[in-house]
Write an enzyme that holds these catalytic residues in place. Sequence first.
Site, short mmCIF file in Angstrom:
data_model
loop_
_atom_site.label_atom_id
_atom_site.label_comp_id
_atom_site.label_asym_id
_atom_site.label_seq_id
_atom_site.Cartn_x
_atom_site.Cartn_y
_atom_site.Cartn_z
N ARG A 35 1.09 -1.15 0.04
CA ARG A 35 -0.51 0.33 -0.02
C ARG A 35 0.77 1.09 -0.06
NH1 ARG A 35 -5.54 -0.80 2.31
NH2 ARG A 35 -4.73 -3.27 3.16
N GLY A 39 0.64 0.51 8.41
CA GLY A 39 -1.05 0.09 8.96
C GLY A 39 -1.80 -0.48 8.46
N LYS A 51 -15.11 3.14 13.24
CA LYS A 51 -14.56 3.61 14.38
C LYS A 51 -14.85 5.04 14.27
CE LYS A 51 -14.70 0.12 14.94
NZ LYS A 51 -14.20 -1.30 15.04
N VAL A 184 -20.05 -9.08 12.78
CA VAL A 184 -19.27 -7.65 12.90
C VAL A 184 -19.12 -6.58 12.56
CG1 VAL A 184 -17.41 -6.34 14.86
CG2 VAL A 184 -17.28 -9.19 14.49
N VAL A 238 -28.83 -15.80 0.64
CA VAL A 238 -29.03 -14.59 -0.42
C VAL A 238 -28.52 -16.02 -1.80
CG1 VAL A 238 -28.18 -13.18 -1.74
CG2 VAL A 238 -28.64 -12.51 0.95
N ILE A 272 -19.37 -11.60 4.58
CA ILE A 272 -19.25 -12.55 5.44
C ILE A 272 -18.71 -13.23 6.09
CG2 ILE A 272 -22.02 -13.16 4.06
CD1 ILE A 272 -19.59 -14.55 2.31
N ARG A 274 -13.74 -12.22 7.09
CA ARG A 274 -12.18 -12.51 6.23
C ARG A 274 -12.03 -13.78 5.89
NH1 ARG A 274 -11.01 -7.07 4.74
NH2 ARG A 274 -9.24 -7.77 4.54
N HIS A 445 -17.06 5.41 43.27
CA HIS A 445 -19.01 5.50 42.97
C HIS A 445 -19.42 7.21 42.17
CE1 HIS A 445 -23.04 5.70 43.72
NE2 HIS A 445 -22.69 6.67 44.63
#
Length: 466
Positions: A35, A39, A51, A184, A238, A272, A274, A445
């Site tokens: 790439r 990362g 996120k 997920v 499907v 579905i 990886r 608390h």
Amino acid sequence: MTSHDVVIIGGGPGGYNAAIRAGQLGLSVACVEARDTLGGTCLNVGCMPSKALLHASELYEAAAGNAFANLGIAVEPRLDLAQMMKQKDASVASLTKGVEFLFRKHKVEWVRGWGRLLGEGRVQVHGPDGSIRELTARDIVIATGSEPTPLPGVSFDGQRILDSTAALSLPEVPEHLVVVGAGVIGLELGSVWRRLGSKVTVVEYLDRICPGLDLETARTLQRSLTRQGMAFELATRVAGASVESDGVALSLEPAAGGPARTLRADRVLVAIGRRPFTRDLGLENVGLQPDARGMLANDDQRSSVPGVWVIGDVTSGPMLAHKAEEEAIACIERIAGQAPEVNYRVIPSVIYTAPEVASVGLSEEQLKAEGRAYRVGKFPFSANSRAKINHETEGFVKVLADERSDQILGVHMVGPNVGEMIGEYCVAMEFSASAEDIALICHPHPTRSEALRQAAMDVHKRAMQA
Ligand code: FAD
Ligand code: NAI
């Protein structure tokens, strides 16, 4: 030809953490990444951009729905999708640059291009400028990650039928998004687009969402997402898709067999699962063969070939960034002659929906299958004062402990911020703590963390606030 102690193929959480650890230990190290940025999946098109959109879309929905109004905050929000995408891309760029900085700091050479094994200790790199370079090393680490599993008959086209990468950068909010796969990715990205205004239908082959997750926890999440407006078609297959000028017609069949029906969508996200990525890696040149699932066999990060190591998504275990990081550090320390260990029993997982879901250790279903006697302690956030005062009472903390030794075997939580809270139980499990150990620890608390203690107390039916 350039010689190093270690050459790593792949610059994702597996590869970059391995490279940095090697640099820290004084090894000469090169990391080959195809790439334009470091990362891997996580920083570029996975954990981080998803996120960023989850955070922004959650705030948008709070402002656009009743949540702000109920707190006495009157606003009239307007969605600026281009700006939402821009801030996501800016955060991603700053993170990938951060890895570049760490490479420089730890004297890691980033070799840009496609890495291919040529033979024992030899890697060939095809650079983006057409150059070809050979690297040699005593140890080679394969950290090439994973790619979306395609669904036959519903081929990715980047326009109407999308993988997760395309679904992170849509130019407009789809009217109807159909998500195939209630895992997920489907639930996180489905949540993003539902919050921004899409009708979202999730089609899942099994009769439950999130296979592998503790069933009670999965059902609680499904109920909550349904209340938010996400529709679920469980036990549904499907069978095919036809792309039309104004959308996609999906052919759905009951998983158990039966008549087909048509579901129309503007866009379809196929999520579905990886699969490990080893295409054009030259595995045959070192005598390595992936197993039936495409995975490289792994024993303490070692492959079956001496001097070739495998870490992260490309090998067995959960496909999670922090699992890749654990294996990366252990692999390099092993190469450096140390004796590290990855504790696969304590790898937490988090689904960043609202409410979040966080888990570590075994589920009730796994304990039953293993025939282990266990006790359950459970504490609902509806009985937690901080959750009540914040009007965020959904969910619970559930602790599973061995019936005889009281050792904590699994913890499952649903609720806001549980992803941040699960760490306490990871520490406890690493130290082989009992439920009573947690029950005896003073928690501040009023915080949601009191529910962690109360759930442990409930293992022995002595919770105070229930
Ligand atoms: P990758 O990150 O996939 O990196 C592999 C790298 O190797 C890639 O950059 C690739 O370009 C490069 N490469 C491959 N072959 C070659 C070659 N021959 N030569 C040169 N370079 C090569 N995990 C979490 O823990 N938390 C999350 O919140 C989370 N969210 C996610 C959201 C999405 C949408 C997706 C898709 C994934 C998410 N994940 C999450 C999973 C996480 O991204 C992966 O587990 C993690 O990236 C795996 O790291 P890795 O280093 O093994 O592989
Ligand atoms: P997944 O494995 O989580 O879920 C895939 C879902 O698709 C399952 O429910 C499965 O039963 C279903 N399915 C499989 N075949 C199907 C079919 N033909 N028709 C309908 N449903 C079908 O995979 P997902 O969501 O693609 O994510 C891939 C990986 O990325 C996961 O393993 C996860 O570890 C990682 N990830 C982690 C995140 C996190 O930690 N928060 C976020 C996103 C991804």
